[in-house]
Write a protein that holds these residues in place. Structure first.
Motif, PDB file in Angstrom:
ATOM      1  N   LEU A  45       0.853  -1.188   0.000  1.00  0.00           N
ATOM      2  CA  LEU A  45       0.000   0.000   0.000  1.00  0.00           C
ATOM      3  C   LEU A  45       0.888   1.236   0.000  1.00  0.00           C
ATOM      4  O   LEU A  45       1.832   1.319   0.780  1.00  0.00           O
ATOM      5  N   GLU A  46       0.571   2.153  -0.867  1.00  0.00           N
ATOM      6  CA  GLU A  46       1.311   3.412  -0.933  1.00  0.00           C
ATOM      7  C   GLU A  46       0.409   4.546  -0.476  1.00  0.00           C
ATOM      8  O   GLU A  46      -0.745   4.661  -0.927  1.00  0.00           O
ATOM      9  N   HIS A  47       0.903   5.371   0.436  1.00  0.00           N
ATOM     10  CA  HIS A  47       0.188   6.603   0.785  1.00  0.00           C
ATOM     11  C   HIS A  47       0.347   7.562  -0.390  1.00  0.00           C
ATOM     12  O   HIS A  47       1.475   7.876  -0.788  1.00  0.00           O
ATOM     13  N   ILE A  48      -0.741   8.000  -0.949  1.00  0.00           N
ATOM     14  CA  ILE A  48      -0.694   8.930  -2.087  1.00  0.00           C
ATOM     15  C   ILE A  48      -0.004  10.218  -1.633  1.00  0.00           C
ATOM     16  O   ILE A  48       0.868  10.742  -2.314  1.00  0.00           O
ATOM     17  N   VAL A  49      -0.414  10.707  -0.474  1.00  0.00           N
ATOM     18  CA  VAL A  49       0.291  11.823   0.164  1.00  0.00           C
ATOM     19  C   VAL A  49       0.923  11.258   1.424  1.00  0.00           C
ATOM     20  O   VAL A  49       0.226  10.839   2.340  1.00  0.00           O
ATOM     21  N   ALA A  50       2.245  11.199   1.446  1.00  0.00           N
ATOM     22  CA  ALA A  50       2.958  10.660   2.608  1.00  0.00           C
ATOM     23  C   ALA A  50       3.651  11.791   3.337  1.00  0.00           C
ATOM     24  O   ALA A  50       4.189  12.694   2.721  1.00  0.00           O
ATOM     25  N   ARG A  51       3.621  11.688   4.639  1.00  0.00           N
ATOM     26  CA  ARG A  51       4.391  12.642   5.428  1.00  0.00           C
ATOM     27  C   ARG A  51       5.772  12.063   5.631  1.00  0.00           C
ATOM     28  O   ARG A  51       5.940  10.854   5.763  1.00  0.00           O
ATOM     29  N   ASN A  52       6.764  12.904   5.621  1.00  0.00           N
ATOM     30  CA  ASN A  52       8.145  12.439   5.724  1.00  0.00           C
ATOM     31  C   ASN A  52       8.404  11.873   7.117  1.00  0.00           C
ATOM     32  O   ASN A  52       8.017  12.473   8.109  1.00  0.00           O
ATOM     33  N   GLU A  53       9.044  10.709   7.172  1.00  0.00           N
ATOM     34  CA  GLU A  53       9.256  10.063   8.461  1.00  0.00           C
ATOM     35  C   GLU A  53      10.669  10.261   8.994  1.00  0.00           C
ATOM     36  O   GLU A  53      11.033   9.702  10.005  1.00  0.00           O
ATOM     37  N   LYS A  54      11.475  11.059   8.331  1.00  0.00           N
ATOM     38  CA  LYS A  54      12.840  11.270   8.823  1.00  0.00           C
ATOM     39  C   LYS A  54      13.220  12.726   8.650  1.00  0.00           C
ATOM     40  O   LYS A  54      12.576  13.469   7.908  1.00  0.00           O
ATOM     41  N   LEU A  56      15.429  15.475   7.081  1.00  0.00           N
ATOM     42  CA  LEU A  56      16.111  15.557   5.792  1.00  0.00           C
ATOM     43  C   LEU A  56      17.504  16.151   5.941  1.00  0.00           C
ATOM     44  O   LEU A  56      17.710  17.077   6.729  1.00  0.00           O
ATOM     45  N   SER A  57      18.437  15.627   5.146  1.00  0.00           N
ATOM     46  CA  SER A  57      19.747  16.278   5.047  1.00  0.00           C
ATOM     47  C   SER A  57      19.558  17.555   4.229  1.00  0.00           C
ATOM     48  O   SER A  57      18.504  17.748   3.607  1.00  0.00           O
ATOM     49  N   GLU A  58      20.567  18.387   4.172  1.00  0.00           N
ATOM     50  CA  GLU A  58      20.437  19.634   3.401  1.00  0.00           C
ATOM     51  C   GLU A  58      20.163  19.333   1.932  1.00  0.00           C
ATOM     52  O   GLU A  58      19.313  19.963   1.299  1.00  0.00           O
ATOM     53  N   GLU A  59      20.856  18.342   1.387  1.00  0.00           N
ATOM     54  CA  GLU A  59      20.659  17.972  -0.019  1.00  0.00           C
ATOM     55  C   GLU A  59      19.230  17.464  -0.253  1.00  0.00           C
ATOM     56  O   GLU A  59      18.562  17.863  -1.210  1.00  0.00           O
ATOM     57  N   GLU A  60      18.754  16.593   0.646  1.00  0.00           N
ATOM     58  CA  GLU A  60      17.385  16.073   0.529  1.00  0.00           C
ATOM     59  C   GLU A  60      16.363  17.199   0.670  1.00  0.00           C
ATOM     60  O   GLU A  60      15.365  17.245  -0.054  1.00  0.00           O
ATOM     61  N   PHE A  61      16.623  18.109   1.592  1.00  0.00           N
ATOM     62  CA  PHE A  61      15.724  19.238   1.833  1.00  0.00           C
ATOM     63  C   PHE A  61      15.563  20.082   0.566  1.00  0.00           C
ATOM     64  O   PHE A  61      14.454  20.431   0.169  1.00  0.00           O
ATOM     65  N   LEU A  62      16.676  20.394  -0.091  1.00  0.00           N
ATOM     66  CA  LEU A  62      16.629  21.241  -1.284  1.00  0.00           C
ATOM     67  C   LEU A  62      15.988  20.535  -2.480  1.00  0.00           C
ATOM     68  O   LEU A  62      15.443  21.183  -3.367  1.00  0.00           O
ATOM     69  N   LYS A  63      16.026  19.195  -2.477  1.00  0.00           N
ATOM     70  CA  LYS A  63      15.394  18.430  -3.561  1.00  0.00           C
ATOM     71  C   LYS A  63      13.939  18.100  -3.262  1.00  0.00           C
ATOM     72  O   LYS A  63      13.202  17.715  -4.156  1.00  0.00           O
ATOM     73  N   PHE A  64      13.520  18.231  -2.006  1.00  0.00           N
ATOM     74  CA  PHE A  64      12.193  17.781  -1.575  1.00  0.00           C
ATOM     75  C   PHE A  64      11.081  18.571  -2.263  1.00  0.00           C
ATOM     76  O   PHE A  64      10.086  18.004  -2.709  1.00  0.00           O
ATOM     77  N   SER A  97       0.241  20.615  -0.230  1.00  0.00           N
ATOM     78  CA  SER A  97       1.115  19.535  -0.682  1.00  0.00           C
ATOM     79  C   SER A  97       1.611  18.671   0.465  1.00  0.00           C
ATOM     80  O   SER A  97       2.060  17.552   0.264  1.00  0.00           O
ATOM     81  N   TYR A  98       1.535  19.203   1.681  1.00  0.00           N
ATOM     82  CA  TYR A  98       2.044  18.491   2.848  1.00  0.00           C
ATOM     83  C   TYR A  98       1.072  18.724   4.001  1.00  0.00           C
ATOM     84  O   TYR A  98       1.286  19.603   4.838  1.00  0.00           O
ATOM     85  N   PRO A  99      -0.031  17.960   4.037  1.00  0.00           N
ATOM     86  CA  PRO A  99      -1.071  18.203   5.049  1.00  0.00           C
ATOM     87  C   PRO A  99      -0.520  18.116   6.468  1.00  0.00           C
ATOM     88  O   PRO A  99       0.483  17.454   6.715  1.00  0.00           O
ATOM     89  N   SER A 100      -1.206  18.774   7.376  1.00  0.00           N
ATOM     90  CA  SER A 100      -0.717  18.837   8.757  1.00  0.00           C
ATOM     91  C   SER A 100      -0.894  17.514   9.502  1.00  0.00           C
ATOM     92  O   SER A 100      -0.281  17.301  10.529  1.00  0.00           O
ATOM     93  N   SER A 118       8.976   1.397  -2.427  1.00  0.00           N
ATOM     94  CA  SER A 118      10.174   1.785  -1.676  1.00  0.00           C
ATOM     95  C   SER A 118      10.989   2.839  -2.414  1.00  0.00           C
ATOM     96  O   SER A 118      11.652   3.669  -1.801  1.00  0.00           O
ATOM     97  N   SER A 119      10.923   2.853  -3.738  1.00  0.00           N
ATOM     98  CA  SER A 119      11.688   3.847  -4.504  1.00  0.00           C
ATOM     99  C   SER A 119      11.081   5.248  -4.406  1.00  0.00           C
ATOM    100  O   SER A 119      11.745   6.241  -4.665  1.00  0.00           O
ATOM    101  N   LEU A 120       9.800   5.337  -4.049  1.00  0.00           N
ATOM    102  CA  LEU A 120       9.155   6.652  -3.941  1.00  0.00           C
ATOM    103  C   LEU A 120       9.580   7.385  -2.667  1.00  0.00           C
ATOM    104  O   LEU A 120       9.553   8.610  -2.622  1.00  0.00           O
ATOM    105  N   ASN A 121       9.918   6.621  -1.624  1.00  0.00           N
ATOM    106  CA  ASN A 121      10.609   7.165  -0.461  1.00  0.00           C
ATOM    107  C   ASN A 121       9.969   8.420   0.138  1.00  0.00           C
ATOM    108  O   ASN A 121      10.622   9.432   0.345  1.00  0.00           O
ATOM    109  N   ASN A 122       8.669   8.375   0.394  1.00  0.00           N
ATOM    110  CA  ASN A 122       7.952   9.492   1.025  1.00  0.00           C
ATOM    111  C   ASN A 122       8.085  10.820   0.281  1.00  0.00           C
ATOM    112  O   ASN A 122       8.109  11.885   0.883  1.00  0.00           O
ATOM    113  N   ALA A 123       8.194  10.752  -1.028  1.00  0.00           N
ATOM    114  CA  ALA A 123       8.309  11.980  -1.830  1.00  0.00           C
ATOM    115  C   ALA A 123       6.966  12.716  -1.860  1.00  0.00           C
ATOM    116  O   ALA A 123       5.918  12.151  -1.533  1.00  0.00           O
TER     117      ALA A 123
END
Length: 197
Positions: A45-54, A56-64, A97-100, A118-123
């Motif tokens: 099951l994939e959450h269509i809108v997923a909240r990030n569970e970790k 983010l590093s600076e690189e991940e943050f800027l790509k998010f 885009s990122y519900p509360s 798993s490749s979608l990784n909470n995007a």
């Protein structure tokens, strides 16, 4: 179906499979491809809108969310992380885009192969949409995406806003309406056929 939640994973997977079969049936002569379905190693099951569970590093943050989250926001995000308020920060910055709050109901779930999930990784929704588009174009077999799941991410479910870059509350309602309508019609026809025999 509308009472099904992520925690009822078997029921949710079965319900979404039924919806996919009914979805194809409603678009005759399209048929659900059970051969490709069986080739997939495992389903999830994939959450269509997923909240990030970790955090983010600076690189991940800027790509998010590159159109919204910029380098000047990084320090503020780090401070929010130190206070375990990163979700509040992202919700404030990304709005719809990122519900509360997390949504584990069927209106926010889709059926995907485990390796794709798993490749979608909470995007964010828009990033997931692009990745799924690429899988549909390039990857047969184990990366096969069920038709109703494609319709969710391409926003071709009747009533969803194709121009929107996020999965809105209206999109969720239309998704559940589609599930209810198409699945009920399909089950009714199957029952008629069985009773006729």
């Amino acid at each position: 179906l509308k009472e099904v939640y992520y925690e009822d994973s078997i029921l949710a997977r079965d319900g979404l499979l039924l919806y996919n079969v009914a979805f194809c049936w409603s678009r005759w002569p399209q048929k659900y491809d059970f051969r490709k379905h069986r080739e997939v190693d495992g389903w999830s099951l994939e959450h269509i809108v997923a909240r990030n569970e970790k955090k983010l590093s600076e690189e991940e943050f800027l790509k998010f969310a590159p159109r919204v989250l910029k380098e000047e926001h990084w320090q503020e995000y780090k401070t929010a992380c130190d206070e375990n308020k990163q979700d509040e920060f992202l919700s404030k910055m990304l709005k719809e885009s990122y519900p509360s709050e997390d949504d584990h109901s069927i209106q926010n779930l889709a059926l995907l192969p485990k390796n794709v999930n798993s490749s979608l990784n909470n995007a964010l929704f828009e990033c997931k949409r692009m990745k799924i588009r690429d899988y549909c174009a390039d990857s047969p077999g184990a990366y096969w995406i069920p038709p109703a799941t494609q319709a969710v991410f391409f926003k071709t479910i009747p009533g969803t806003d194709m121009s929107g870059h996020f999965w809105s509350s209206e999109d969720r309602q239309q998704y559940v309406k589609s599930m209810e309508k198409i699945t009920t019609a399909f089950v009714t026809e199957v029952k008629k056929a069985v009773d006729h025999e």
